[in-house]
Design a protein around this motif. Structure first.
Motif, short mmCIF file in Angstrom:
data_model
loop_
_atom_site.label_atom_id
_atom_site.label_comp_id
_atom_site.label_asym_id
_atom_site.label_seq_id
_atom_site.Cartn_x
_atom_site.Cartn_y
_atom_site.Cartn_z
N PHE A 108 0.85 -1.19 0.00
CA PHE A 108 0.00 0.00 0.00
C PHE A 108 0.88 1.23 0.00
O PHE A 108 2.06 1.18 0.33
N GLU A 110 0.75 5.65 0.76
CA GLU A 110 -0.02 6.74 1.35
C GLU A 110 0.89 7.93 1.60
O GLU A 110 2.11 7.80 1.72
N ASN A 142 -4.56 4.23 14.66
CA ASN A 142 -4.16 3.72 13.36
C ASN A 142 -5.02 2.52 12.98
O ASN A 142 -5.05 1.52 13.67
N GLY A 143 -5.75 2.67 11.88
CA GLY A 143 -6.64 1.59 11.46
C GLY A 143 -8.01 1.66 12.11
O GLY A 143 -8.88 0.85 11.80
N GLY A 144 -8.22 2.63 12.99
CA GLY A 144 -9.50 2.74 13.68
C GLY A 144 -10.48 3.64 12.94
O GLY A 144 -10.11 4.36 12.03
N GLU A 145 -11.74 3.55 13.38
CA GLU A 145 -12.78 4.32 12.69
C GLU A 145 -13.31 5.46 13.52
O GLU A 145 -13.98 6.35 13.00
N LEU A 146 -13.05 5.43 14.80
CA LEU A 146 -13.69 6.40 15.68
C LEU A 146 -12.80 7.62 15.87
O LEU A 146 -11.92 7.67 16.73
N GLU B 305 -21.61 2.14 18.98
CA GLU B 305 -20.52 1.25 18.59
C GLU B 305 -19.17 1.95 18.79
O GLU B 305 -19.10 3.18 18.85
N ARG B 306 -18.13 1.16 18.86
CA ARG B 306 -16.78 1.70 18.97
C ARG B 306 -15.84 0.83 18.15
O ARG B 306 -16.27 -0.15 17.55
N ASP B 307 -14.56 1.18 18.16
CA ASP B 307 -13.61 0.45 17.33
C ASP B 307 -13.63 -1.04 17.66
O ASP B 307 -13.80 -1.44 18.81
N ILE B 310 -8.29 -4.39 15.97
CA ILE B 310 -7.23 -3.80 15.15
C ILE B 310 -5.91 -4.43 15.60
O ILE B 310 -5.43 -4.16 16.70
N ARG B 315 -0.49 -1.66 7.78
CA ARG B 315 -1.72 -1.31 7.06
C ARG B 315 -1.77 0.20 6.86
O ARG B 315 -0.98 0.94 7.44
N LEU B 316 -2.68 0.64 6.04
CA LEU B 316 -2.91 2.06 5.87
C LEU B 316 -3.34 2.68 7.19
O LEU B 316 -3.95 2.02 8.03
N GLN B 317 -3.03 3.97 7.34
CA GLN B 317 -3.52 4.67 8.53
C GLN B 317 -5.05 4.64 8.57
O GLN B 317 -5.66 4.56 9.62
N ALA B 318 -5.64 4.74 7.40
CA ALA B 318 -7.10 4.86 7.33
C ALA B 318 -7.77 3.51 7.53
O ALA B 318 -7.24 2.48 7.13
N ALA B 319 -8.94 3.54 8.12
CA ALA B 319 -9.73 2.33 8.25
C ALA B 319 -10.53 2.12 6.96
O ALA B 319 -10.72 3.05 6.18
N TRP B 321 -13.64 1.40 6.94
CA TRP B 321 -15.01 1.84 7.15
C TRP B 321 -15.03 3.26 7.69
O TRP B 321 -14.08 3.71 8.33
N SER B 322 -16.15 3.93 7.47
CA SER B 322 -16.24 5.32 7.88
C SER B 322 -16.54 5.49 9.36
O SER B 322 -16.30 6.55 9.93
N SER B 323 -17.09 4.45 9.97
CA SER B 323 -17.41 4.54 11.41
C SER B 323 -17.49 3.12 11.97
O SER B 323 -17.66 2.15 11.21
N PRO B 324 -17.40 2.99 13.28
CA PRO B 324 -17.55 1.66 13.87
C PRO B 324 -18.89 1.01 13.54
O PRO B 324 -18.97 -0.20 13.33
N ARG B 327 -18.75 -0.36 10.12
CA ARG B 327 -18.00 -1.62 10.11
C ARG B 327 -18.87 -2.77 10.63
O ARG B 327 -18.90 -3.85 10.03
#
Lengths: 438, 462
Positions: A108, A110, A142-146, B305-307, B310, B315-319, B321-324, B327
Motif C-alpha cells: 500500500f 499513502e 491507526n486503522g481505527g474508525e472512531l 458502537e466503537r472500534d 485492530i 496497514r494504511l492509517q485509514a480504516a 469503514w467510515s465509522s464503527p 464496520r
C-alpha cells in the motif's frame, strides 16, 4: 519479495538524480563558522527544534529564557540543548512523508503528515520563561474508525511548561540550575535527540520500540556543572495519552557529559535510570540505559541501549533495546545515513528489528551560528550573558529512505502466521523553521 | 518489596509496580483502557459491568475480548506459534468474539428462520484461527453448571478436548467443502435439538409480537414505552432491564440521527417514541442504547458502537469503514449466511457517536450459555454440546470462507491451503483453546470478589 526488489530498483533509479543534485550550486549555502566547522548540519530532533539562529547571539543579559531544545550538531554553542535567549521564539517543524510499503500482506502507499509542530517560547523577565508546543495527530487510532469528523488531523498539547534558570556565581566551573513544571520534555528523549539528525526517518529506539513518552506532566530539575548535567524528572509517567491514573509517580534521572567538545569533534554520553508505573494497576515501568553520540564535521554517529522491565501493560516483560545510527556528509548538501534498532525480549519472547538507510539533500539552510558569540556568553554570573542554550536554525531536507521491519518468535504479531514484516520506501520532506525576536 | 520500601523512603510516592502481580496488573490496565471513555462518561455503568463480569467465568469471557486479543498479539509474550497460518490467512474478516452467546436466531426476508452470528461489535481483520480458538474456548468455559460458577475449572479435560476438537473438525470440514465447490447450507431447523427449540421459541415469540408486549403498552389508543425496571435488579445490584424516558433535547438529537435511516426504511414510518435502554450485553454494557418505536408498530434497537479488532500489522492509517457502526453492519452483511437476516440493520450517526440500528423483534433470540452448561453436566445430553460445537465450527468456517478478506479474496481461498486436509488442525485448536479457557477461568478467579471499579475506573471519574 517482488515488491522489495521493486523498491530497491526504484532506489537505485533515483540515485543518479541525487548525484546530479550534488553537482548543482547550493541555493543558500551556509558559510562555515568561525571555528571552521562544517555548515551542513543536521536538523535536531523532536522535542524542540533544532538549532541556530538567524541572529547570532549577542544575548541580552536581561532576557534569559530556557526551554528545552535540540541542538544542531556541530553548531551547538554549549554543552547541552537547553535554552535560547529570546523574548519570543516561534518555530514550525514539519515532516511530510510519502510512503510505499510492501509487506507480507498487501502493498500500500499513502501520504502522511508524520510531524506537524508549532512551538512558542516567551521570556518572562531575566530568569523565567514559558513554552507552549502543539503537535498534530490523527484523531482515530491507526486503522481505527472512531475519530473526529472522520479521522481528522487534530492538534494536541505536546509541551506546556513554565521554566526558570539561574546561574550560580562563585563556583569553580560554570554552574547553573534549571527547573520546569507542566508538560515537560522527557530528559532521556531530549538527551538522545540532541545531536540526533535522523528523527524524520525514525524515532529513537526508546520511543519507537519501548513507547517512551516524549513529554509528561511532571516537574523537571536540572543542574549543569561544566560539561556535566544531571536531570531529574518527577511526574505522572502516563505521557500525553492520559492524566495520572495511579498514586505512584515516575522518576527519571539522566546524567549527560561531554568528555570531548571541540569545534571539530564532540562526544556526548548519557545514562538513564527510570522507575515508576503506568495505568491504574501501576504496571512497572523501569528502565536503565545509556547512549553516546559522536559528531564531527564529516561523520555523526550514535548508539543507544536500554534495558526495560515492564513494557506497556505487561509488567512481566523484560527486554533489551539497542539502536545505532550514522550519518556521513561527504559534501554539501548531501548526507548518507543508516540506522537500526532492535528489541530482544527475555524468556524466549522473540525479537523485533528495524533497519534502513537514506540519502538526504539539504536544499536550504539558514545562516549558521557564529561560534565567536559563544565566548561572550561564558559566564558564571546570573546577571551576565549565559549561553548554555542553543540557537535554532532553519533548514529543509529531502530524504529518500528505505526502512525494513522484521520480527521473530514471540515478537511476531501473530506467531507462526504473520511476522508483520514490511519494507517501506519513503520520500520525506522535513523542515524546521524558527523565528525569533529579541 | 524491600526496594519498594526503600524507594518510598527516598522519594515519596514512587511507582512500585512489580512482576509478581503482572497478570492481574495487565488485566486491570487493559480493562481500564478498554473502558476509559465509558468510565469518564458513565462510571456507574462501567462499575455495574465489572460486577456483572465477576458473576461467572463465561460472563467474564464475554467482557474481556480485548484481553484475549492482546494475549494473541502482544509482542514479547511467550505464545505457541500456529502451524496453520500465514500472512494472507491473517487478514480474514473475523467475528472477533465468536462465543456461543453471540449466536442466535434470525428471520430472513422471506420468513425463513435460521441460526447465525449476531454480534459484530468487535469485528475486524485477523487470523482465522483466532476466531476458531475463541469459539472453542467459549464452548469449554460455558460447559459448567451456571449455578456453580466455581466449578468452571472442573470440566473433564477429555470433554474439553472433545468440544474443542469438534469445533476444529467442523471448521475444517466446512472450509474443505467450500474449497471443493460445495455451497454452504444454512443452519436451521433439523440441525440440532437445542437449536430446533430455540428456533421454535423465537418464531412463536416473534409471531406473537413479544418484543412489543414486553416493553410497551397501548394507552388511549397510542403505544408508549413502559419505563422503569422491566426486569428486577439483580441481587448484586446490576440493572438487568431498564427503560427510561429521554428528554426533548436528547430525543431531537437521536431523531435527527435516525432521519437518514428512516428515509431508507419507509416501511417503518416515523419515530413515535424513544426510550433509553439499560442492562443488555456484557462487554458493551455501558454503551448507549435506545429503543425506538416507529409508526409501523415495530421497535428498532439503537446501540453505540466503537472500534473493533485492530491488530498491529502493517496497514494504511485509514480504516476501511467510515465509522464503527458502518464496520459492524458491513461485517454483519458479509459474515452472515444471508444478507437479509436483519433487513432493518443500519447506521445512525450523531456527532461523534455512532450507532448501529437493528430489528428488536423476538424472532432474534440468542443461544444461552447456561443452557449449554445444563446440557454439558447431564451425561445423557452432553453429546449435544459436542454436536453444537461441530455445527458452530462449521458456521464460523462458512462465515470466514464466504467473505472477502482484507486482500479482496474469498476467505476459503486463503484458509484452505493452510489447513490442508485438516489433520492436526483440530489438535492444535484443542490445545490452544483449552489453554485459552484455562486462562479465562484463572483470570476470573484472580479478580473474583475484588472491587474492580476501584481499580479500573479513573479516580477522577469515580
Amino acid at each position: 519479495m517482488k515488491s522489495v526488489m521493486k523498491s530497491l530498483a526504484l532506489l537505485l533509479a533515483v540515485s543518479p538524480a541525487v548525484a546530479l543534485a550534488r553537482s548543482q550550486p547550493e541555493p543558500d549555502a551556509p558559510a562555515p563558522d568561525a571555528s571552521g566547522s562544517a555548515a551542513t548540519e543536521q536538523p535536531g530532533a523532536d522535542p524542540v527544534p533544532p538549532p541556530p539562529s538567524v541572529t547570532p547571539a549577542e544575548p541580552n543579559s536581561s532576557d534569559r529564557i530556557v526551554p528545552e531544545r535540540q541542538s544542531d550538531p556541530g553548531l551547538a554553542t554549549a554543552p547541552f540543548g537547553d535554552p535560547a535567549h529570546h523574548k519570543l521564539e516561534l518555530d514550525l517543524e514539519i515532516f511530510g512523508t510519502g510512503a510505499y510499503t510492501s509487506s507480507d500482506g498487501p502493498a500500500f502507499s499513502e501520504f502522511r503528515l508524520d510531524r506537524g509542530e508549532l512551538g512558542a517560547v516567551i521570556g518572562l523577565g531575566p530568569y523565567l520563561g514559558s513554552e507552549l508546543r502543539l503537535e498534530s495527530i490523527r484523531s482515530a487510532q491507526n486503522g481505527g474508525e472512531l475519530g473526529i469528523a472522520g479521522d481528522s488531523i487534530v492538534v494536541r498539547v505536546k509541551r506546556a511548561q513554565v521554566f526558570g534558570d539561574y546561574d550560580i556565581a562563585g563556583a569553580p566551573e560554570s554552574l547553573s540550575v534549571h527547573g520546569a513544571l507542566g508538560i515537560t520534555p522527557d530528559p532521556w528523549i531530549t538527551a538522545l535527540e540532541t545531536d540526533y539528525p535522523l528523527r524524520p526517518l525514525s524515532a529513537t529506539a526508546s520511543e519507537r520500540v519501548l513507547g517512551w513518552p516524549t513529554s509528561d506532566l511532571a516537574g523537571l530539575g536540572r543542574v549543569t556543572y561544566g560539561p556535566v548535567r544531571l536531570s531529574v524528572s518527577f511526574g505522572n509517567g502516563e505521557g500525553l495519552d492520559y492524566p495520572e491514573r495511579n498514586n505512584g509517580k515516575t522518576t527519571t534521572g539522566v546524567v549527560e557529559a561531554l568528555p570531548l567538545d571541540t569545534p571539530d569533534a564532540r562526544l556526548r554520553i548519557a545514562a538513564v535510570a527510570r522507575d515508576g508505573s503506568v495505568g491504574p494497576a501501576r504496571v512497572r515501568d523501569r528502565r536503565f540505559g545509556g547512549g553516546a553520540t559522536l559528531w564531527t564535521p564529516l561523520v555523526g554517529a550514535g548508539l543507544e541501549a536500554v534495558q526495560a522491565y515492564g513494557i506497556a501493560h505487561r509488567g512481566d516483560l523484560e527486554a533489551l533495546a539497542l539502536s545505532g545510527w550514522a550519518e556521513v556528509r561527504p559534501a554539501k548538501p548531501l548526507a548518507l545515513v543508516g540506522r537500526f534498532s532492535t528489541i530482544g525480549y527475555a524468556n524466549g519472547g522473540g525479537r523485533a528489528s528495524s533497519f534502513g538507510g537514506a540519502v538526504a539533500l539539504e536544499p536550504w539552510r539558514d545562516r549558521t551560528f557564529d561560534h565567536r558569540a559563544r565566548e561572550q556568553c561564558r559566564t558564571q554570573r546570573a546577571d551576565q550573558h549565559r549561553c548554555i542554550g542553543m540557537e535554532t536554525i532553519g533548514y529543509a531536507r529531502l530524504w529518500l529512505a528505505l526502512d525494513r521491519t522484521t520480527t521473530s518468535g514471540a515478537a511476531m504479531p501473530i506467531p507462526g502466521a504473520d511476522a508483520g514484516a514490511a519494507t517501506t520506501l519513503l520520500l520525506i520532506v522535513s523542515t524546521t523553521a524558527p523565528f525569533t525576536v529579541d | 518489596m524491600f526496594w519498594c520500601a526503600v524507594r518510598w523512603w527516598l522519594v515519596f510516592l514512587l511507582g512500585c509496580g512489580s512482576a509478581a502481580s503482572a497478570r492481574e496488573d495487565f488485566v486491570i490496565n487493559t480493562l481500564a483502557e478498554d473502558n476509559y471513555l465509558w468510565a469518564m462518561r458513565d462510571p456507574q455503568l462501567v462499575a455495574l459491568k465489572l460486577v456483572k463480569m465477576q458473576r461467572d467465568p463465561f460472563i467474564w469471557m464475554r467482557g474481556t475480548p480485548i484481553v484475549y486479543w492482546h494475549d494473541i498479539s502482544d509482542a514479547g509474550e511467550a505464545r505457541t506459534p500456529t502451524r496453520f497460518g500465514d500472512a494472507a490467512s491473517s487478514r480474514v474478516l473475523l467475528v472477533a468474539d465468536p462465543h456461543p452467546e453471540n449466536i442466535g436466531s434470525f428471520r430472513a426476508g422471506d420468513g425463513s428462520m435460521l441460526i447465525d452470528w449476531n454480534d459484530f461489535d468487535s469485528s475486524g481483520y485477523g487470523p482465522f484461527e483466532g476466531d476458531v480458538r475463541r469459539l472453542a474456548a467459549g464452548m469449554i468455559v460455558a460447559s459448567h453448571d451456571a449455578a456453580k460458577p466455581e466449578t468452571a475449572g472442573d470440566v473433564d479435560p477429555a470433554f474439553q478436548d472433545a468440544i474443542a476438537h469438534a469445533v476444529g473438525t467442523g471448521y475444517a470440514a466446512q472450509i474443505q467443502a467450500l474449497a471443493a465447490g460445495q455451497a454452504a447450507m444454512p443452519v436451521t431447523t433439523g440441525a440440532a435439538k437445542y437449536l430446533d427449540k430455540l428456533l421454535a421459541k423465537a418464531r412463536t415469540n416473534g409471531d406473537a409480537g413479544k418484543d412489543l408486549a414486553d416493553v410497551s403498552e397501548v394507552v388511549d389508543g397510542t403505544r408508549v414505552f413502559l419505563t422503569g425496571d422491566l426486569d428486577p435488579i439483580a441481587p448484586d445490584g446490576v440493572i438487568e432491564g431498564r427503560l427510561t424516558s429521554v428528554d426533548p433535547i436528547e430525543r431531537a438529537r437521536i431523531e435527527q440521527a435516525l432521519a437518514p435511516y428512516l428515509a431508507q426504511h419507509p416501511e417503518l414510518g416515523t419515530l413515535v417514541a424513544l426510550a433509553r435502554s439499560y442492562g443488555s450485553g456484557v462487554s458493551s454494557y455501558p454503551a448507549i442504547r435506545y429503543l425506538a418505536l416507529v409508526s409501523a408498530d415495530r421497535i428498532v434497537e439503537i446501540k453505540e458502537e466503537r472500534d473493533g479488532l485492530i491488530l498491529p500489522l502493517p496497514r494504511l492509517q485509514a480504516a476501511e469503514w467510515s465509522s464503527p457502526a458502518a464496520r459492524s453492519i458491513d461485517a454483519q452483511h458479509r459474515l452472515q449466511f444471508r444478507r437479509d437476516n436483519d433487513v432493518l440493520a443500519g447506521v445512525a450517526d450523531e456527532g461523534t457517536l455512532t450507532f448501529r440500528v437493528q430489528d428488536h423483534a423476538s424472532y432474534q433470540r440468542g443461544v444461552n450459555a447456561s443452557d449449554l452448561g445444563d446440557l454439558a453436566i447431564d451425561p445423557a445430553k452432553s453429546g449435544q454440546v459436542v454436536e453444537l460445537a461441530t455445527i458452530f465450527g462449521g458456521m464460523l468456517a462458512r462465515a470466514h470462507g464466504n467473505t472477502l478478506t482484507e486482500d479482496g479474496v474469498l476467505g476459503w481461498t486463503v484458509i484452505a491451503p493452510v489447513i490442508g486436509d485438516g489433520s492436526g488442525f483440530a489438535d492444535e485448536v484443542s490445545t490452544m483453546a483449552r489453554a485459552d479457557a484455562a486462562q479465562v477461568i484463572a483470570d476470573w478467579q484472580m479478580v473474583r470478589g475484588e472491587d474492580l471499579a476501584a481499580r479500573v475506573i479513573p479516580p477522577g471519574a469515580r
